[in-house]
Scaffold this active site. Structure first.
Site, mmCIF file in Angstrom:
data_model
loop_
_atom_site.group_PDB
_atom_site.id
_atom_site.type_symbol
_atom_site.label_atom_id
_atom_site.label_comp_id
_atom_site.label_asym_id
_atom_site.label_seq_id
_atom_site.Cartn_x
_atom_site.Cartn_y
_atom_site.Cartn_z
ATOM 1 N N ALA A 1 0.841 -1.203 0.000
ATOM 2 C CA ALA A 1 0.000 0.000 0.000
ATOM 3 C C ALA A 1 0.868 1.242 0.000
ATOM 4 C CB ALA A 1 -0.917 -0.003 1.220
ATOM 5 N N GLU B 1 13.820 5.630 -1.210
ATOM 6 C CA GLU B 1 15.167 5.669 -0.626
ATOM 7 C C GLU B 1 15.204 5.206 0.831
ATOM 8 O OE1 GLU B 1 18.792 8.858 0.194
ATOM 9 O OE2 GLU B 1 16.899 9.574 -0.640
#
Length: 184
Positions: A80, A143
């Protein structure tokens, strides 16, 4: 069943932004309630999200395990993520999150349900989809996103829900709705 239309008895007098966050905004609402009194209510506003139940060719479900700060622990969930903007099509978001988190793509995403996560103080809406006909792609984590991809038989996931091992609301709602709709 009798349901009074009390919607007209509640009136927002003022909404004040308390904090603008990266993911959510926090507001203090001053509300006039049915007896005429004023009350202060908290509201957490979220731009919305999408989730996906990835179903493999043999019927297993692909899940992700990741650290969740509020729990101070790892949690097993369906993939999600937040919409890029409130105007983004949740189906586009679900397809993106499927590929980013699991390294799979699907040309077949079917809408399952929409849920509101915590209606007492939050407007977050999550649209949940089912994806099958999965194709291998490349995982594209953000990241600072770290997660493990795990695959489970559906029946094992239901046992984990009932045993209290899976507690995430979107995951519980999505998996149980999936089982009901598809006769699992």
């Amino acid at each position: 069943m009798y349901r009074a239309n009390q919607n007209k008895r509640y009136r927002r007098i003022k909404r004040e932004l308390i904090h603008k966050g990266a993911l959510v905004d926090f507001y203090k609402d001053t509300m006039q309630v049915p007896n005429g009194n004023l009350a202060e209510w908290d509201l957490i506003s979220h731009k919305g999200a999408a989730a996906v139940i990835p179903v493999t060719s043999n019927g297993d479900i692909i899940m992700v395990r990741q650290y969740r700060n509020p729990l101070e622990d790892f949690d097993l969930e369906i993939p999600a993520g937040s919409l890029d903007s409130p105007a983004e099509d949740p189906k586009v978001c679900a397809a993106r999150e499927l590929e980013e988190e699991t390294g799979c793509k699907s040309s077949h995403l079917e809408h399952l349900i929409d849920i509101y996560t915590t209606v007492a103080f939050c407007d977050e809406k999550i649209s949940i989809y089912v994806a099958d006909h999965l194709e291998t792609s490349v995982q594209k984590l953000d990241e600072n996103e770290f997660l493990e991809v795990e695959v489970y038989p559906y029946e094992k996931l239901v046992r984990m829900i009932l045993d209290g091992e899976i507690k995430d609301g979107k995951t519980v709602s999505g998996l149980l709705a999936y089982g009901k709709k598809y006769g699992r």
